[in-house]
Design a protein around this motif. Structure first.
Motif, PDB file in Angstrom:
ATOM      1  N   ASP A   1      12.008  15.986 -41.830  1.00  0.00           N
ATOM      2  CA  ASP A   1      12.357  14.657 -42.323  1.00  0.00           C
ATOM      3  C   ASP A   1      13.631  14.199 -41.648  1.00  0.00           C
ATOM      4  O   ASP A   1      14.405  15.004 -41.157  1.00  0.00           O
ATOM      5  CB  ASP A   1      12.524  14.683 -43.844  1.00  0.00           C
ATOM      6  N   LYS A   2      13.883  12.996 -41.666  1.00  0.00           N
ATOM      7  CA  LYS A   2      14.952  12.215 -41.023  1.00  0.00           C
ATOM      8  C   LYS A   2      15.773  13.008 -40.019  1.00  0.00           C
ATOM      9  O   LYS A   2      16.546  13.888 -40.375  1.00  0.00           O
ATOM     10  CB  LYS A   2      15.877  11.599 -42.059  1.00  0.00           C
TER      11      LYS A   2
ATOM     12  N   GLY B   1      22.022  23.689 -44.726  1.00  0.00           N
ATOM     13  CA  GLY B   1      21.989  23.598 -46.184  1.00  0.00           C
ATOM     14  C   GLY B   1      21.345  22.312 -46.647  1.00  0.00           C
ATOM     15  O   GLY B   1      20.641  21.632 -45.898  1.00  0.00           O
ATOM     16  N   THR B   2      21.608  21.977 -47.897  1.00  0.00           N
ATOM     17  CA  THR B   2      20.936  20.819 -48.480  1.00  0.00           C
ATOM     18  C   THR B   2      21.689  19.530 -48.186  1.00  0.00           C
ATOM     19  O   THR B   2      22.917  19.524 -48.076  1.00  0.00           O
ATOM     20  CB  THR B   2      20.795  20.977 -50.001  1.00  0.00           C
ATOM     21  N   GLY B   3      20.935  18.466 -48.081  1.00  0.00           N
ATOM     22  CA  GLY B   3      21.527  17.160 -47.825  1.00  0.00           C
ATOM     23  C   GLY B   3      20.492  16.264 -47.178  1.00  0.00           C
ATOM     24  O   GLY B   3      19.325  16.645 -47.012  1.00  0.00           O
ATOM     25  N   LEU B   4      20.944  15.087 -46.800  1.00  0.00           N
ATOM     26  CA  LEU B   4      20.030  14.094 -46.241  1.00  0.00           C
ATOM     27  C   LEU B   4      20.774  13.264 -45.205  1.00  0.00           C
ATOM     28  O   LEU B   4      21.962  12.996 -45.344  1.00  0.00           O
ATOM     29  CB  LEU B   4      19.513  13.179 -47.362  1.00  0.00           C
TER      30      LEU B   4
ATOM     31  N   ASN C   1      16.435  17.552 -41.565  1.00  0.00           N
ATOM     32  CA  ASN C   1      16.616  18.198 -42.873  1.00  0.00           C
ATOM     33  C   ASN C   1      16.622  19.715 -42.794  1.00  0.00           C
ATOM     34  O   ASN C   1      17.269  20.387 -43.603  1.00  0.00           O
ATOM     35  CB  ASN C   1      15.537  17.727 -43.855  1.00  0.00           C
ATOM     36  N   GLU C   2      15.949  20.285 -41.821  1.00  0.00           N
ATOM     37  CA  GLU C   2      15.866  21.740 -41.744  1.00  0.00           C
ATOM     38  C   GLU C   2      17.010  22.357 -40.949  1.00  0.00           C
ATOM     39  O   GLU C   2      17.086  23.581 -40.840  1.00  0.00           O
ATOM     40  CB  GLU C   2      14.524  22.149 -41.137  1.00  0.00           C
TER      41      GLU C   2
ATOM     42  N   PHE D   1      21.158  13.851 -41.734  1.00  0.00           N
ATOM     43  CA  PHE D   1      22.022  14.646 -40.850  1.00  0.00           C
ATOM     44  C   PHE D   1      22.144  13.913 -39.508  1.00  0.00           C
ATOM     45  O   PHE D   1      21.155  13.728 -38.806  1.00  0.00           O
ATOM     46  CB  PHE D   1      21.427  16.036 -40.641  1.00  0.00           C
TER      47      PHE D   1
ATOM     48  N   GLY E   1       5.678  20.762 -40.860  1.00  0.00           N
ATOM     49  CA  GLY E   1       5.125  19.735 -41.738  1.00  0.00           C
ATOM     50  C   GLY E   1       6.133  19.179 -42.712  1.00  0.00           C
ATOM     51  O   GLY E   1       5.875  18.157 -43.364  1.00  0.00           O
ATOM     52  N   GLY E   2       7.289  19.816 -42.821  1.00  0.00           N
ATOM     53  CA  GLY E   2       8.296  19.348 -43.765  1.00  0.00           C
ATOM     54  C   GLY E   2       9.466  18.635 -43.128  1.00  0.00           C
ATOM     55  O   GLY E   2      10.433  18.313 -43.815  1.00  0.00           O
TER      56      GLY E   2
ATOM     57  N   TRP F   1      24.768  13.163 -46.094  1.00  0.00           N
ATOM     58  CA  TRP F   1      24.965  12.846 -47.504  1.00  0.00           C
ATOM     59  C   TRP F   1      24.440  14.009 -48.333  1.00  0.00           C
ATOM     60  O   TRP F   1      23.330  14.495 -48.082  1.00  0.00           O
ATOM     61  CB  TRP F   1      24.219  11.552 -47.826  1.00  0.00           C
TER      62      TRP F   1
ATOM     63  N   SER G   1      20.223  26.275 -40.020  1.00  0.00           N
ATOM     64  CA  SER G   1      20.226  25.550 -41.289  1.00  0.00           C
ATOM     65  C   SER G   1      21.632  25.079 -41.651  1.00  0.00           C
ATOM     66  O   SER G   1      22.604  25.824 -41.538  1.00  0.00           O
ATOM     67  CB  SER G   1      19.692  26.449 -42.411  1.00  0.00           C
TER      68      SER G   1
END
Lengths: 236, 580
Positions: free
Chosen positions: B149-150, B192-195, B172-173, B197, B146-147, B212, B190
Motif C-alpha cells: 500500500d501507498k 514498523g507501523t504507520g502510513l 507500508n511494508e 512513508f 498482495g498487501g 504518519w 520494515s
C-alpha cells in the motif's frame, strides 16, 4: 491507498448502516447491525473496484465477528482459551509491526478475539488494526468492547478518546480522557490532549487548566498549541 | 499524441519584490488527455533538470471499470502531451492499479514512474521513461506483495560516492532499494507501523523517511549508510488533531486523510515537513491550516511547528493536501488545495468549492510569496466524475521540480469530472555564482547576499582607478549554468543605494559576440534602497552558449559634489532574470 472504511456520513445515512448516535460536536458511528459477512458486503461504493477489493479484505479479516450496537462480538460461541488468545495477541503484534498491513493485522487480532472473546487486549489490538486503515467506526466498536471488559484498561481508554476525537466528537473525547485520569492521572499526554480538545469546544478555562497540569507533569504538548490558545483567549 | 496550446499567462510578475522575483505562472494545462479516462486523482510529478521532460502520474478510473496508473508525459517542456498507462508485467496486472509514484535521477537523467497493483498477485512496480520519448520501458516488479500500500520513490547517491544512484521505495511494508536503476531490489527493511512513508535523499546520500503514525505523530527516520539500517523513529512533530480518511472539517464530502509531505533542500541539505491540521473551530466549522517544521541537522532536531500564513487565523476556511519540493537552486515550492476563494462555505456540505494554489519560499519556509491561484475558477468537489455517492479527489497532491521549472500536478473538476492539470511555473532568477570588484574595496558581503532583497548586502567603497574617468566602484557578477541561453527576455534586477548624492549608477552586460561591455542602463544612484529593473535588448548576445555564462557589471561614479568623501555603494540584490 486503500479505501475501506471510508464511510462518510452521507453514505452512512444513505445505506442505513445502523444506529447513528450524536454526541457533543461530532458523531459516534456504529459500523454495522449485521454479521461480519454482512459488514463486508455493505459497501457505499460497490462499483469502485478498489472499494470492492477492500470490502472483500475486510469481510475476510473480520470473519466470525459481529459489529453490532457499537460493540464487537463473536457470531458463534467459542470455548475460551485465554492462554491461546494471549499468544495470538503476541503473534498479531509481530504481524502488525513487521507487515504493517491492515487486513493482516485485523485478521491476526480477530483470531485472538475468537480464541477468547473476553480478552480485552485482543480488542485493543483489533482497534489498532482498523486504525491502520483509518476505520474509526470499527476501531471505536473494538475499543468500547475492550473498556467494557476492563474499565481500567488505560491504553484502550486513551485510544477510545483519540478515536472519538478523530470523529470530531471532542466532548466524547474529553469524557473518555477524564475517565482515564480518574484511573491513571499520570497516563502519558492525557492532560495535553484534554487541553486541546477543550480548546476546540471553546472551554478555554479547562484548556488552560489542563495545559498547566500537562506542563506540571511534563507531558508532550504540541508547541503550536500554546500560541493558538493564547490567541483564542487570554489566560483567565 | 495530443497537442495543446500553451497560453503563457504572466499572472503576477513583479509584485513581491521583497522576495526577489515572483515566478511566471503559465495557464492551466490538462494532462489527462486520454478520453478513455473516467476521472483522475491522487497525483505525483517529476521533471528532468532542464524541465523539458516531465511526468505527472495519477489514479486513472478507466471507462472499462478498472483503475490504472496513468502518467501525463511531455518531452518538449509541455508543448505536447501524451497520457500513458504504466502497468506491471502481465502476470502481475490486476483490475486495481494505482497510487502512482515518480522520481528523477539527476545523475543519469532518468525519470521513473511506478505504482502498485493491488491484489494477491500484485505489488510495487517501476518503469523508466524512454529519454526524449513520451513512453516508458517495461516495468519491473520491485516487490511482489498482495498487501502493498501507498508507496513513494526517490533517488540519490550512495553516501560517499556521488557517481552512483540508489533508488529507494518506501511503502507500508518498509523500504526497498536498488543500485542498478531499478532492475533489482532488496527485500523490505520494515519501518514498523504507520502510513504514507515518504522517502527523500539529501545531497550527500542521506536517506530520510517521514510518515504518519495514524494518530498524533509525524514520524521521522533516517539512514546515513544508504538504507542498510535506519534510526529509531522520532516524533518530528505532534499534531493538534487527527482523523481517519475523512475529517469533517471541510466543505465537500471527500476524503482528506492527514498525510504529510517532506522535502530536502539540495543546496543546504536542510529538511522541511509540511502538513495540515485543525487550527480552530468557529461555529460549526473546523478550520484546517498548513504547518511547517524545519531541521538543519539531518532531522535530529526540528523547529517549533509554524502555522503558514496563507489564511487569516480567525476566519472560516481550509487548506489541505500540501505538497513541497525544492528546485535545484533551493527554492521551496508548495502546492495545496485552498477553499478560501469561495466565501461562506460550511463544513460537510456536499458541494465544496476549492482551488489549487502555489506558493514559494526562498528561505526554507520562514517567509513566503503571495498565493498564486492555479485554477481559473473554484471547482466543485462533488463532481469527481465517478457518480459513486461521495467524492474522491485523491489523498494527496504531487509536484515535479526541475532546475527553474516547477510542475504542480493536481485535479480540478470544472469539467464535471476530476481531470489532472499542471501549470508550468518558471523561476526567472539567475543568481550570481560569483562576484568580484573590478574597481573598489569590499567592505562586507558574500555572493549569496546578492540573491535576495533581504537586508544582507554587498557593500563596497571607492578603489584605485586607472584614470579619473573611471568609476571607482565596479562590481562584476558572473552567472553560470543558464539553461535557457536564448531567452525571450533578459533583465537585470538590482536593489541598490549609496550614502551620498550625485552618484551615477551604470549597468553593463558583457557581449559575448563582441567581447565588450555594453551599457544597458544609466541613472542616478538612489540614496535609499531602490529597485532597478533593466531590460536587456538582444538577450542572446550576453549569454555564452554551452556554459550558459553571463556577466554583469554595476558601476558607481560621482558626477557632482558628494557629502561623504569615502562614500559607499550597497547592493542588496544583483541578479539576472531570464524568461523562456
Amino acid at each position: 491507498m486503500n479505501r475501506a472504511g471510508y464511510w462518510p456520513l452521507a453514505g452512512l445515512l444513505a445505506v442505513a448502516f445502523g444506529a447513528l448516535t450524536l454526541s457533543g460536536c461530532g458523531s459516534s458511528r456504529q459500523p454495522s447491525t449485521g454479521s461480519a459477512s454482512q459488514t463486508g458486503g455493505l459497501s457505499p461504493e460497490p462499483d469502485d473496484p478498489k472499494e470492492q477489493l477492500d470490502q472483500q479484505r475486510l469481510a475476510e479479516a473480520t470473519r466470525g465477528l459481529s459489529f453490532q450496537n457499537g460493540r464487537v462480538s463473536v457470531i458463534k460461541p467459542v470455548t475460551k482459551n485465554r492462554a491461546r488468545s494471549v499468544a495470538l495477541v503476541s503473534t498479531a503484534e509481530e504481524v502488525t509491526e513487521t507487515d504493517n498491513t491492515w487486513f493482516k493485522s485485523v485478521g491476526a487480532f480477530r483470531d485472538a478475539v475468537l480464541a477468547d472473546p473476553t480478552n480485552p487486549s485482543a480488542y485493543e489490538g483489533l482497534a489498532r488494526g482498523f486504525l491502520m486503515e483509518q476505520m474509526t467506526d470499527y476501531a471505536e466498536a473494538a475499543l468500547r468492547t475492550a473498556v467494557a471488559l476492563d474499565p481500567k484498561f488505560n491504553k484502550a481508554r486513551f485510544e477510545l478518546g483519540t478515536v472519538r476525537q478523530m470523529t470530531s466528537d471532542f466532548q466524547g473525547a474529553v469524557n473518555e480522557w477524564k475517565q482515564l485520569i480518574a484511573n491513571a492521572p499520570d497516563y502519558p499526554d492525557v492532560y495535553a490532549r484534554l487541553a486541546i480538545a477543550s480548546y476546540y469546544i471553546h472551554d478555554y478555562k479547562a484548556a488552560y487548566a489542563n495545559l498547566d497540569e500537562a506542563d506540571r507533569r511534563m507531558q508532550s504538548v504540541p508547541a503550536q498549541f500554546r500560541s493558538l490558545l493564547k490567541e483564542a483567549a487570554p489566560r483567565p | 499524441m495530443k497537442h495543446l496550446t500553451i497560453a503563457p499567462l504572466f499572472i503576477l510578475a513583479f509584485a513581491n519584490i521583497a522576495w526577489g522575483q515572483d515566478p511566471v505562472v503559465y495557464g492551466q494545462l490538462r494532462m489527462s488527455v486520454d478520453n478513455a479516462s473516467n476521472s483522475g486523482d491522487e497525483t505525483t510529478g517529476s521533471a528532468s533538470s532542464n524541465g523539458l521532460e516531465f511526468i505527472g502520474g495519477f489514479n486513472d478510473y478507466r471507462t472499462d471499470g478498472t483503475i490504472k496508473a496513468s502518467f501525463g508525459v511531455t518531452s518538449d517542456g509541455g508543448q505536447t502531451w501524451s497520457q500513458v498507462l504504466v502497468r506491471p508485467p502481465a502476470q502481475y496486472q490486476t483490475t486495481v492499479e494505482g497510487d502512482p509514484m515518480s522520481c528523477y535521477d539527476p545523475r543519469t537523467g532518468t525519470l521513473f514512474a511506478g505504482a502498485i497493483a493491488f491484489g494477491g498477485n500484485g505489488g510495487v512496480y517501476l518503469a523508466k521513461k524512454n529519454p526524449g520519448q513520451n513512453s516508458f520501458g517495461t516495468a519491473v516488479m520491485c516487490r511482489v506483495s498482495g498487501g502493498a500500500d501507498k508507496e513513494w520513490v526517490t533517488a540519490g547517491p550512495i553516501p560517499g560516492n556521488p557517481n552512483t544512484t540508489r533508488l529507494y521505495i518506501a511503502y507500508n511494508e518498509g523500504v526497498i532499494r536498488s543500485d542498478d536503476l531499478g532492475a533489482t531490489w532488496t527485500s523490505p527493511f520494515s519501518l514498523g507501523t504507520g502510513l504514507g512513508f515518504l522517502p527523500r535523499v539529501g545531497p550527500n546520500g542521506e536517506a530520510y523517511v517521514t510518515y504518519w503514525d495514524t494518530g498524533y505523530g509525524i514520524k521521522f527516520r533516517k539512514s546515513l549508510n544508504g538504507g542498510v539500517s535506519w534510526s529509531s523513529a522520532i516524533t518530528a512533530a505532534s499534531r493538534l488533531a487527527t482523523w481517519g480518511v475523512q475529517s469533517l472539517y471541510i466543505p465537500g464530502n471527500f476524503r482528506n486523510p492527514p498525510i504529510h509531505t517532506m522535502a530536502v533542500n539540495p543546496v543546504t541539505g536542510d529538511l522541511v515537513i509540511v502538513w495540515f491540521d485543525l487550527t480552530n473551530t468557529i461555529g460549526s466549522n473546523g478550520n484546517l491550516d498548513l504547518y511547517l517544521i524545519r531541521s538543519t541537522d539531518q532531522g535530529t532536531t526540528w523547529t517549533t511547528p509554524a502555522r503558514l500564513p496563507f489564511r487569516p487565523l480567525n476566519t472560516v476556511g481550509d487548506m489541505i493536501f500540501p505538497w513541497v519540493e525544492f528546485t535545484k537552486e533551493g527554492r521551496l515550492n508548495l502546492l495545496a488545495f485552498d477553499s478560501s476563494y469561495t466565501a461562506n462555505q460550511t463544513d460537510g456540505v456536499a458541494h465544496g468549492f476549492w482551488d489549487q494554489i502555489y506558493v514559494y519560499s526562498d528561505d526554507e519556509g520562514a517567509t513566503w510569496s503571495q498565493k498564486f491561484r492555479l485554477t481559473p475558477n473554484s471547482f466543485d468537489s462533488y463532481y469527481d466524475g465517478r457518480n459513486t455517492g461521495f467524492s474522491f479527489l485523491g489523498d494527496y497532491n504531487g509536484m515535479g521540480a526541475a532546475s527553474k521549472w516547477v510542475f504542480p500536478v493536481y485535479c480540478d473538476t470544472h469539467t464535471n469530472q476530476a481531470e489532472i492539470y499542471t501549470n508550468k511555473v518558471w523561476d526567472p532568477i539567475e543568481p550570481a555564482s560569483s562576484f568580484s570588484l573590478f574597481r573598489g574595496r569590499l567592505v562586507s558581503g558574500i555572493t549569496s547576499d546578492l540573491f535576495l532583497r533581504d537586508g544582507k548586502a554587498v557593500v563596497a567603497k571607492q578603489g584605485i582607478v586607472a584614470n579619473s574617468s573611471e568609476a571607482p566602484i565596479q562590481l562584476d557578477t558572473t552567472v553560470t549554468g543558464i539553461v535557457n541561453t536564448s531567452p525571450s527576455a533578459l533583465k537585470v534586477q538590482l536593489w541598490t543605494m549609496v550614502n551620498t548624492v550625485n552618484i551615477q549608477q551604470t549597468v553593463l552586460m558583457f557581449n559575448v559576440n563582441t567581447n565588450a561591455w555594453d551599457t544597458v542602463d544609466t541613472r542616478t544612484a538612489p540614496t535609499s534602497a531602490t529597485n532597478t529593473l533593466v531590460n536587456v535588448a538582444n538577450p542572446a548576445d550576453y549569454i555564452t552558449p554551452g556554459s550558459g555564462t553571463a556577466k554583469c557589471r554595476v558601476m558607481f561614479k560621482a558626477v557632482g559634489p558628494v557629502t561623504i568623501s569615502d562614500w559607499a555603494a550597497t547592493l542588496d540584490q544583483d541578479v539576472l532574470l531570464d524568461y523562456p
